[in-house]
Write an enzyme that holds these catalytic residues in place. Sequence first.
Site, PDB file in Angstrom:
ATOM      1  N   ASP A  98       0.992  -1.129   0.011  1.00 40.23           N
ATOM      2  CA  ASP A  98      -0.158  -0.026   0.086  1.00 40.23           C
ATOM      3  C   ASP A  98       0.919   1.130   0.021  1.00 40.23           C
ATOM      4  O   ASP A  98       1.967   1.156   0.813  1.00 40.23           O
ATOM      5  CB  ASP A  98      -0.663  -0.035   1.290  1.00 40.23           C
ATOM      6  CG  ASP A  98      -2.555   0.339   1.105  1.00 40.23           C
ATOM      7  OD1 ASP A  98      -2.444   1.440   0.602  1.00 40.23           O
ATOM      8  OD2 ASP A  98      -3.320  -0.375   1.185  1.00 40.23           O
ATOM      9  N   ASP A 199      -3.286   4.713  -1.795  1.00 42.60           N
ATOM     10  CA  ASP A 199      -4.279   5.130  -0.844  1.00 42.60           C
ATOM     11  C   ASP A 199      -4.812   6.438  -1.320  1.00 42.60           C
ATOM     12  O   ASP A 199      -4.082   7.450  -1.538  1.00 42.60           O
ATOM     13  CB  ASP A 199      -3.388   5.231   0.520  1.00 42.60           C
ATOM     14  CG  ASP A 199      -4.668   5.298   1.562  1.00 42.60           C
ATOM     15  OD1 ASP A 199      -5.729   4.669   1.585  1.00 42.60           O
ATOM     16  OD2 ASP A 199      -4.690   6.195   2.277  1.00 42.60           O
ATOM     17  N   GLU A 252      -6.840   4.099  -5.440  1.00 42.40           N
ATOM     18  CA  GLU A 252      -8.067   4.292  -4.871  1.00 42.40           C
ATOM     19  C   GLU A 252      -8.530   5.738  -5.230  1.00 42.40           C
ATOM     20  O   GLU A 252      -7.881   6.645  -4.713  1.00 42.40           O
ATOM     21  CB  GLU A 252      -7.920   4.180  -3.133  1.00 42.40           C
ATOM     22  CG  GLU A 252      -9.440   4.315  -2.802  1.00 42.40           C
ATOM     23  CD  GLU A 252      -9.215   4.663  -1.027  1.00 42.40           C
ATOM     24  OE1 GLU A 252     -10.033   4.351  -0.234  1.00 42.40           O
ATOM     25  OE2 GLU A 252      -8.087   5.368  -0.864  1.00 42.40           O
ATOM     26  N   HIS A 317     -11.427  -3.986   3.415  1.00 42.81           N
ATOM     27  CA  HIS A 317     -11.114  -3.771   4.746  1.00 42.81           C
ATOM     28  C   HIS A 317     -11.949  -2.633   5.161  1.00 42.81           C
ATOM     29  O   HIS A 317     -12.027  -2.438   6.391  1.00 42.81           O
ATOM     30  CB  HIS A 317      -9.578  -3.497   5.087  1.00 42.81           C
ATOM     31  CG  HIS A 317      -9.077  -2.321   4.494  1.00 42.81           C
ATOM     32  ND1 HIS A 317      -8.730  -2.411   3.118  1.00 42.81           N
ATOM     33  CD2 HIS A 317      -8.767  -1.247   4.947  1.00 42.81           C
ATOM     34  CE1 HIS A 317      -8.271  -1.193   2.964  1.00 42.81           C
ATOM     35  NE2 HIS A 317      -8.239  -0.454   3.915  1.00 42.81           N
ATOM     36  N   ASP A 318     -12.453  -1.762   4.503  1.00 42.69           N
ATOM     37  CA  ASP A 318     -13.344  -0.565   4.820  1.00 42.69           C
ATOM     38  C   ASP A 318     -14.685  -0.666   4.883  1.00 42.69           C
ATOM     39  O   ASP A 318     -15.353  -0.014   5.162  1.00 42.69           O
ATOM     40  CB  ASP A 318     -12.923   0.421   3.888  1.00 42.69           C
ATOM     41  CG  ASP A 318     -11.710   1.161   4.242  1.00 42.69           C
ATOM     42  OD1 ASP A 318     -11.031   1.093   5.110  1.00 42.69           O
ATOM     43  OD2 ASP A 318     -10.850   1.676   3.233  1.00 42.69           O
TER      44      ASP A 318
END
Length: 541
Positions: A98, A199, A252, A317-318
């Site tokens: 990430d 990210d 993202e 994961h969010d």
Amino acid sequence: MKQDWYQSAVGYEIYPRSFCDSNGDGIGDIKGIISKLAYLKDLGIDFIWITPMYASPNVDNGYDISDYYAINPEYGTLEDVKDLIQQAHEMGIKVLFDLVVNHTSDQHPWFRDAKSSKTSPYRDFYHWKKGKDNRPPNDWIGFSGLSTWTYDALTDEYYFHLFDQKQPDLNWKNPKLRQAIYDMIRFWLELGIDGFRIDAISHIQKADWDVKLQDSKGDGAYQPFMNVSGIEAYLSDMKAIYEEYDALTVGEASGVSSQEAPKWTGRNGYMTMLFEWEHNYRFETGKGDVVKFIEILDRWQVDMQEQRWLGLYLENHDLPRIIDTFGDGSDSSAKAFAVAYFCLRGTPFIYQGQEIGMTNGDFKTLEEFNEPKMKRRYESYRQLLADKEAFERAKAWSKDNARTPMQWDASCYAGFSTVKPWLRVNSQYREKNIALAQKDEQSVFYLYKNLINLRHHSQAIAVGNYQRILVGHEAVFVYQRQSQTESCLILVNLTAEKVSISMPKVIRDKNWRLVLSSEKEGLKLKKSLSLPAYFYAVYQI
Ligand code: NOJ
Ligand code: CA
């Protein structure tokens, strides 16, 4: 047709804290990931994306980095990372890390220095300012739902943060900061990773501070930091580095519209592919609107035709688990949604546990949650609702739903750890775990294996164009993928009810061969069709 490797590939997202604990401290770690590479190889995936493992005070579980060059000791060491890369590569699995460059932790030495004095050489690595009458410089609201500005008494100015106040935003206008970030990107690529999930990248450029919220259009509150003009130069700089290493990059990109996104990806874009955020639409109760979901996926497919590329996903994961938000809690619903997104144009990602249809965490009390926002959300619902309902509402949205430990087997703590894990194990683990799923050919797990296999071998699914077929029911998703040599038809009923549809003549006249289906024999494609709840089928010519 020239094909890039990632077009027939499948990614797998690992949330390291919850994946596998190798040393019995209740926290997943790098050696744990290494121990499961053979499992991932058997599943068939081509690359993993691991969410941040850098040094971090864990205010946001690793998305608040205090040292870009160090590994959080909870997860292991740099040597462990090298081992992981080597062993994954030996198995033919690529490794993505990430890249978090919109902000750091407030404990990063840059910020600590910046905060110490107005003359710090790092002051300008961040955004500092004060508005009129000692007020914040503007009225912007960040993703935490609070002001983007926090006052710092020592130097009598505010600093800017889109996320938590312990995650100050970096100032990309500063060339020294950019250089420091570019050096760091090179360090990890030199070490041998194959690319990044990037990210919050659509937010690194901010509008002028005097832009007022009431002046912003569309998505309102977030406009001053969504894909703001000027970002292009920074993205191009980074692209030049990725290209040197032939890195795979997945941005993202919330706030980048389906009309703007084509510029971002593909051969001439800033990154290999991006994750759109629109289809995450959920009702406030935590339930999704399936019709809207299909409409959004369809629009993105159409807008991203030709050389553009998407990262396809249902979970991460969010987000709460798909089976609870859009499905009805059943494995049949998990399978129907799996087929619906997996055959679209783009590279599909599976989030750990999705491959066995893991459901939302079954937390019983507020104290069991880790997500910092949970308590605040509960308190705001509590002002209007009774205790139990407020809890359920706040829980439905919690990121912790998808962060419960991976369910490997039916042993204590689901085979994730030998001690009580950092987050409550979902008590369904005795009936739903990898070991059981591997023994049952009807499991969600085997459907994913089949879908991965299909993606590896079908040219139409990998690179074919996309066309939606209208069948008279808006929650039935039917689409065709066509390459020069092959066609696939994907037919999915995304409701828990039996529905009637009518199949257009141009489709039913073709000589389709059934590839996979929820019904043993599939369904013959007649004019009028009655589809069982969560029916799916993939046909091929
Ligand atoms: C998106 C990540 O997925 C999320 O977990 C994180 O909190 C924010 N970006 C901020 O880094
Ligand atoms: Ca551990």
